[in-house]
Scaffold this motif. Structure first.
Motif, short mmCIF file in Angstrom:
data_model
loop_
_atom_site.label_atom_id
_atom_site.label_comp_id
_atom_site.label_asym_id
_atom_site.label_seq_id
_atom_site.Cartn_x
_atom_site.Cartn_y
_atom_site.Cartn_z
N ARG A 93 138.76 23.23 8.02
CA ARG A 93 137.52 22.54 8.43
C ARG A 93 137.76 21.06 8.67
O ARG A 93 137.19 20.47 9.60
CB ARG A 93 136.44 22.75 7.37
N ASP A 94 138.59 20.45 7.83
CA ASP A 94 138.91 19.03 8.03
C ASP A 94 139.62 18.82 9.36
O ASP A 94 139.31 17.88 10.10
CB ASP A 94 139.80 18.52 6.89
N ILE A 95 140.56 19.71 9.68
CA ILE A 95 141.30 19.60 10.94
C ILE A 95 140.36 19.76 12.12
O ILE A 95 140.42 19.00 13.10
CB ILE A 95 142.43 20.65 10.99
N GLU A 96 139.47 20.74 12.03
CA GLU A 96 138.51 20.95 13.12
C GLU A 96 137.64 19.72 13.32
O GLU A 96 137.34 19.32 14.46
CB GLU A 96 137.64 22.17 12.80
N LYS A 97 137.23 19.09 12.22
CA LYS A 97 136.40 17.88 12.30
C LYS A 97 137.19 16.73 12.91
O LYS A 97 136.69 16.00 13.79
CB LYS A 97 135.92 17.50 10.89
N ILE A 98 138.43 16.55 12.47
CA ILE A 98 139.27 15.45 12.96
C ILE A 98 139.52 15.57 14.45
O ILE A 98 139.48 14.58 15.19
CB ILE A 98 140.60 15.42 12.18
N ILE A 99 139.76 16.79 14.92
CA ILE A 99 140.07 17.01 16.33
C ILE A 99 138.92 16.57 17.23
O ILE A 99 139.14 16.12 18.36
CB ILE A 99 140.43 18.49 16.57
N THR A 100 137.69 16.65 16.73
CA THR A 100 136.54 16.23 17.56
C THR A 100 136.55 14.73 17.83
O THR A 100 135.91 14.27 18.78
CB THR A 100 135.21 16.61 16.88
#
Length: 215
Positions: A93-100
């Motif tokens: 979830r952190d990675i998905e958030k960062i990618i945005t």
């Protein structure tokens, strides 16, 4: 991005070596377990071109460091190192958030020792549809040396140290000059195992300690 503080520090150290003769390029590390304001001051005083981070702390800076989310929109290359461990440790979830926060017009490199369904999913999220897949182990190749004997044991966490002790004791009894490398998951566990080995009352085990490398 990488999964642990130890790996982040190691990668940053190697990057600084490579940039020894490129003084205009800076490297910064942001990891959990350190004070956020201290990292904020460091990045403000020494702007960097290469940022090595663990996902949780990187997300903290994106949400809490003024101007950080704006600066990160200038990222040209995103690297996900040990992606399988990143997912195993619950950072999806952190990675998905960062990618945005990172521009889509970038180069993305993803490294993983295993290729699970989750790795495929995060690849589709982080990378372009036409990304190149490079398998370093060719079909039919031996993944390990055929002449190296290998065994493994599944045991409860509480028995790991006693079992390690028995294994070392056995090898020392067979050959006092036997050399062993023990790989541990974290710096804390490494220190614990090292102290247990050094504190052993077996004289032969003490004799091999100078050659033991725990990392």
């Amino acid at each position: 991005m990488c999964p642990t503080r130890e790996l982040a520090n190691q990668l940053a150290a190697e990057a600084r070596k490579l940039l020894k003769y490129h003084r205009s390029l800076g490297v910064q590390v942001v990891i959990g377990g350190t004070r956020l304001p201290q990292e904020q001051r460091s990045m403000q005083a020494n702007p960097c071109q290469i940022l090595v981070a663990t996902p949780g702390r990187l997300k903290d800076h994106l949400e809490n460091t003024p101007g950080f989310s704006t600066r990160i929109r200038g990222v040209k290359v995103l690297v996900l190192d040990e992606a399988d461990r990143l997912l195993d440790m619950g950072f999806r979830r952190d990675i998905e958030k960062i990618i945005t926060f990172i521009p889509k017009d970038r180069q993305t490199l993803l490294f993983s020792a295993t290729v699970s369904e989750e790795i495929h999913q995060i690849s589709h999220l982080a990378m372009r549809k036409d990304y190149d897949f490079i398998n370093a182990v060719q079909e039919g190749d031996e993944e390990t040396h055929a002449q190296v004997n290998q065994t493994y044991m599944v045991a409860p966490l509480g028995l790991h140290l006693p079992i390690l002790y028995d294994v070392l004791k056995k090898h020392v009894a067979e050959d006092a000059e036997y050399k062993v490398i023990v790989f541990c998951t974290t710096a804390m566990v490494t220190r614990l195992v090292a102290e247990e080995v050094k504190g052993s009352h077996i004289s032969q085990l003490r004799r091999i300690c100078p050659w033991c490398r725990l990392s």
